[in-house]
Design a protein around this motif. Sequence first.
Motif, PDB file in Angstrom:
ATOM      1  N   THR A 294       0.821  -1.209   0.000  1.00  0.00           N
ATOM      2  CA  THR A 294       0.000   0.000   0.000  1.00  0.00           C
ATOM      3  C   THR A 294       0.852   1.255   0.000  1.00  0.00           C
ATOM      4  N   LYS A 298       0.119   5.027  -6.059  1.00  0.00           N
ATOM      5  CA  LYS A 298      -0.173   4.939  -7.488  1.00  0.00           C
ATOM      6  C   LYS A 298       1.000   4.399  -8.305  1.00  0.00           C
ATOM      7  N   GLN A 319      -5.613  -8.977  -6.799  1.00  0.00           N
ATOM      8  CA  GLN A 319      -6.800  -8.128  -6.755  1.00  0.00           C
ATOM      9  C   GLN A 319      -6.566  -6.843  -5.972  1.00  0.00           C
ATOM     10  N   ASP A 320      -5.516  -6.810  -5.152  1.00  0.00           N
ATOM     11  CA  ASP A 320      -5.231  -5.609  -4.353  1.00  0.00           C
ATOM     12  C   ASP A 320      -4.468  -4.559  -5.154  1.00  0.00           C
ATOM     13  N   ALA A 323      -6.563  -1.957  -7.007  1.00  0.00           N
ATOM     14  CA  ALA A 323      -7.268  -1.111  -6.044  1.00  0.00           C
ATOM     15  C   ALA A 323      -6.323  -0.080  -5.443  1.00  0.00           C
ATOM     16  N   ILE A 324      -5.098  -0.492  -5.140  1.00  0.00           N
ATOM     17  CA  ILE A 324      -4.120   0.445  -4.587  1.00  0.00           C
ATOM     18  C   ILE A 324      -3.749   1.489  -5.629  1.00  0.00           C
ATOM     19  N   ALA A 326      -5.608   2.517  -8.081  1.00  0.00           N
ATOM     20  CA  ALA A 326      -6.762   3.389  -8.326  1.00  0.00           C
ATOM     21  C   ALA A 326      -6.926   4.446  -7.247  1.00  0.00           C
ATOM     22  N   SER A 327      -6.306   4.239  -6.097  1.00  0.00           N
ATOM     23  CA  SER A 327      -6.415   5.236  -5.030  1.00  0.00           C
ATOM     24  C   SER A 327      -5.722   6.535  -5.390  1.00  0.00           C
TER      25      SER A 327
END
Length: 390
Positions: A294, A298, A319-320, A323-324, A326-327
């Motif tokens: 995390t 980006k 899958q993480d 999402a990380i 996209a933050s």
Amino acid sequence: MKLKDLLCVMTALTMLQPPMALAAEVTPQPGGPAIMRAEMVPHEPPLSQAQEIALLRKHVKYVFVLFQENRSFDSYFGTFPGANGYFSQPASATPGFSQPIENIDGSMTTISPFRIGPAQFAADTDDVDHAHVNMAEKMDVVNGVARMDRYALLEEQHYMRPGAATPSLMAKQFGELTMAYEDCDTIPYLWNFAGRFTLFDNFFQSTIGPSAPNAIAMIAGQTGETQWVKHPDEAEGSKGLPKGVGEPVVADADPLWGSGLNGDTSLLPQNPHDSAKHPVVPALNQTYASLPLTMNGKQINAVTAQDKAPATDLADVRQDIPAIAASRAEALPWGWYEEGYDHEPSDKGAAATHDGYIGHHNGPQYFGYVANNPAETAHLHGLGDFFSDI
């Protein structure tokens, strides 16, 4: 209360107080002298939570996490003013406040928390047994509730000679040590840090046990519970796994990287004395999502693209990653510093000796997506690097 104890408390309370100023109010008295009354008032009005957070974001550049190994919170801070410690509630409300222990003549007695200090060389005491199974036994869980009342007795029994009918004085003293605590005259630097910065008085192990599980949890927030669920064949005790190896991590097996058993010894170090003492039995590759990923924000796609074995290292975090990314968060710089990791000022030659290195203290090294990725291992450093960076 002795003077030095009172000074400890006064010093700690002073560190806990906000900045104050002295204000004086003068009251005229008819036919007599004026009476001056002094009182302490805050320099500034209290800030709202939003204002405090804004100031933190503006001024805080670095966050250091200091955690003590092989000591309980109450051992070091059980009497720290304001903390949730030994005497912040009635003894009857503290599980294990009074515990059984055996005398050297075989009679039974009880023991409660007691203070040790410089006269007992308490700044450097031995650590008590904290293996996973033994810790669980000491907690004395009955019907799902931990009574916390077998630390002294089981520690004492741990040091009893095989076949002995009664404990030796040494065995009893080790049992007593589980109930001892120190104050600020013994560990002044730690109390100073606690008073000037932030003390976490309700921070618990995610998995009870020795060094490795807690070093892993420091960087990951868990020690493999997710991996255990996703891969039941990797559970501790599964067929084909050596004793003490498996998920979740509960023992001090060294990281896979550095052991030479992953096929590449060039990436991360291992203390050369480890293999000389006993065969290295490494832990499994930790593959669940954790904090280091995390912190890439980006930039995570560019970083994970450098992994040398993505099919294995990233299998459980695929899958993480989107999402990380996209933050759109900015990457957070971080570092893990450990003595002996690389060339240290104490090394006499040009090559790093890794003599002081302890692999099972290096939490990030257990994760393939860190240890098998040069973009991630760039965050791992030695102790000399820490002083240089400071």
